[in-house]
Design a protein around this motif. Structure first.
Motif, short mmCIF file in Angstrom:
data_model
loop_
_atom_site.label_atom_id
_atom_site.label_comp_id
_atom_site.label_asym_id
_atom_site.label_seq_id
_atom_site.Cartn_x
_atom_site.Cartn_y
_atom_site.Cartn_z
N GLU A 1 1.00 -1.19 0.15
CA GLU A 1 -0.02 -0.05 -0.21
C GLU A 1 0.80 1.11 -0.40
OE1 GLU A 1 -3.36 -0.17 -0.23
OE2 GLU A 1 -3.02 -2.24 -0.36
N LEU A 2 1.98 1.04 0.50
CA LEU A 2 3.09 2.27 0.60
C LEU A 2 3.35 2.95 -0.69
CD1 LEU A 2 5.25 3.00 2.65
CD2 LEU A 2 6.77 0.90 1.67
N PRO A 3 3.33 4.52 -0.48
CA PRO A 3 3.45 5.03 -1.82
C PRO A 3 4.94 5.15 -2.15
CG PRO A 3 2.62 6.52 0.24
CD PRO A 3 3.10 5.05 0.61
N PHE A 4 5.05 4.73 -3.52
CA PHE A 4 6.35 4.71 -4.28
C PHE A 4 6.46 5.71 -5.41
CE2 PHE A 4 6.93 0.45 -2.39
CZ PHE A 4 8.05 0.18 -2.92
N LYS A 5 7.61 6.37 -5.18
CA LYS A 5 8.06 7.44 -6.29
C LYS A 5 9.05 6.45 -7.18
CE LYS A 5 7.23 12.00 -4.39
NZ LYS A 5 7.99 12.79 -3.68
N MET A 6 8.71 6.64 -8.48
CA MET A 6 9.82 5.99 -9.36
C MET A 6 10.55 7.20 -9.82
SD MET A 6 9.29 2.52 -9.02
CE MET A 6 9.98 1.95 -10.46
N ILE A 7 12.04 7.14 -9.73
CA ILE A 7 12.88 8.12 -10.10
C ILE A 7 13.99 7.63 -11.09
CG2 ILE A 7 14.40 10.07 -9.22
CD1 ILE A 7 12.76 9.90 -6.69
N SER A 8 13.69 8.07 -12.15
CA SER A 8 14.94 7.45 -13.12
C SER A 8 16.14 8.36 -13.10
CB SER A 8 14.28 7.33 -14.63
OG SER A 8 14.05 8.46 -15.27
N TYR A 9 17.27 7.99 -13.35
CA TYR A 9 18.48 8.89 -13.59
C TYR A 9 19.20 7.99 -14.72
CZ TYR A 9 20.83 5.13 -10.91
OH TYR A 9 21.69 3.98 -10.62
N GLN A 10 20.26 9.15 -14.98
CA GLN A 10 21.13 8.76 -16.30
C GLN A 10 22.32 8.61 -15.49
OE1 GLN A 10 20.97 12.11 -18.96
NE2 GLN A 10 19.54 11.18 -20.24
N HIS A 11 23.23 7.56 -16.35
CA HIS A 11 24.39 7.14 -15.71
C HIS A 11 25.33 8.46 -16.13
CE1 HIS A 11 27.76 4.72 -14.60
NE2 HIS A 11 28.61 4.86 -15.74
N ILE A 12 26.18 8.72 -15.38
CA ILE A 12 27.13 9.74 -15.55
C ILE A 12 28.52 9.25 -15.56
CG2 ILE A 12 28.10 11.97 -14.52
CD1 ILE A 12 25.59 12.31 -12.93
N SER A 13 28.98 9.16 -16.57
CA SER A 13 30.46 8.63 -17.12
C SER A 13 31.30 9.83 -16.39
CB SER A 13 30.78 8.51 -18.44
OG SER A 13 30.22 9.77 -19.18
N LYS A 14 32.41 9.04 -15.84
CA LYS A 14 33.52 9.66 -15.12
C LYS A 14 34.48 10.13 -16.15
CE LYS A 14 32.66 7.29 -10.81
NZ LYS A 14 32.54 6.36 -9.78
#
Length: 129
Positions: free
Chosen positions: A116-129
């Protein structure tokens, strides 16, 4: 309440559960040899925290990979938070996943569907070093 800080390795995640700083994070990879031994202190800490939680609890999960045994333990962690939420506490999960990682995105959605717990789906991009 003392913070629970577990420094991650190549096989275990970083875990920061700090009530005073209001910081709750699980990051990295999870494929420990003995999954119960690794996660039991986490579950114990969360059970104690649930007795007197902060006004708002946000668990940030940013996993690169976890094995099947770890997925079951993560579900136990999330079920404890779900119990807090069901009891009227302000709790949510921020599920971070790399934008091209369908498996991690699907895992977050699967957990969200089970609870039941609220979920926020958050995508991110891989940052190359």
């Amino acid at each position: 309440m003392d913070a629970l800080i577990i420094k991650g390795t190549n096989e275990t995640p970083n875990i920061t559960f700090d009530k005073d700083a209001n910081k709750f994070e699980i990051t990295g990879k999870s494929l420990p040899e003995d999954v119960k031994e690794f996660y039991n202190p986490v579950l114990r800490w969360l059970k104690a925290y649930a007795d007197n939680p902060n006004p708002k609890t946000v668990l940030k999960v940013k996993m690169e990979y976890f094995n099947t045994a770890s997925s079951k333990m993560l579900l136990e962690v999330l079920e404890l938070l779900d119990g807090m939420y069901s009891a009227g506490k302000d709790v949510e999960v921020e599920w971070h996943y790399m934008e091209d990682d369908e498996d991690m995105h699907d895992a977050g959605n699967d957990y969200a569907d089970m609870l039941e717990l609220p979920f926020k789906m958050i995508s991110y991009q891989h940052i190359s070093k």
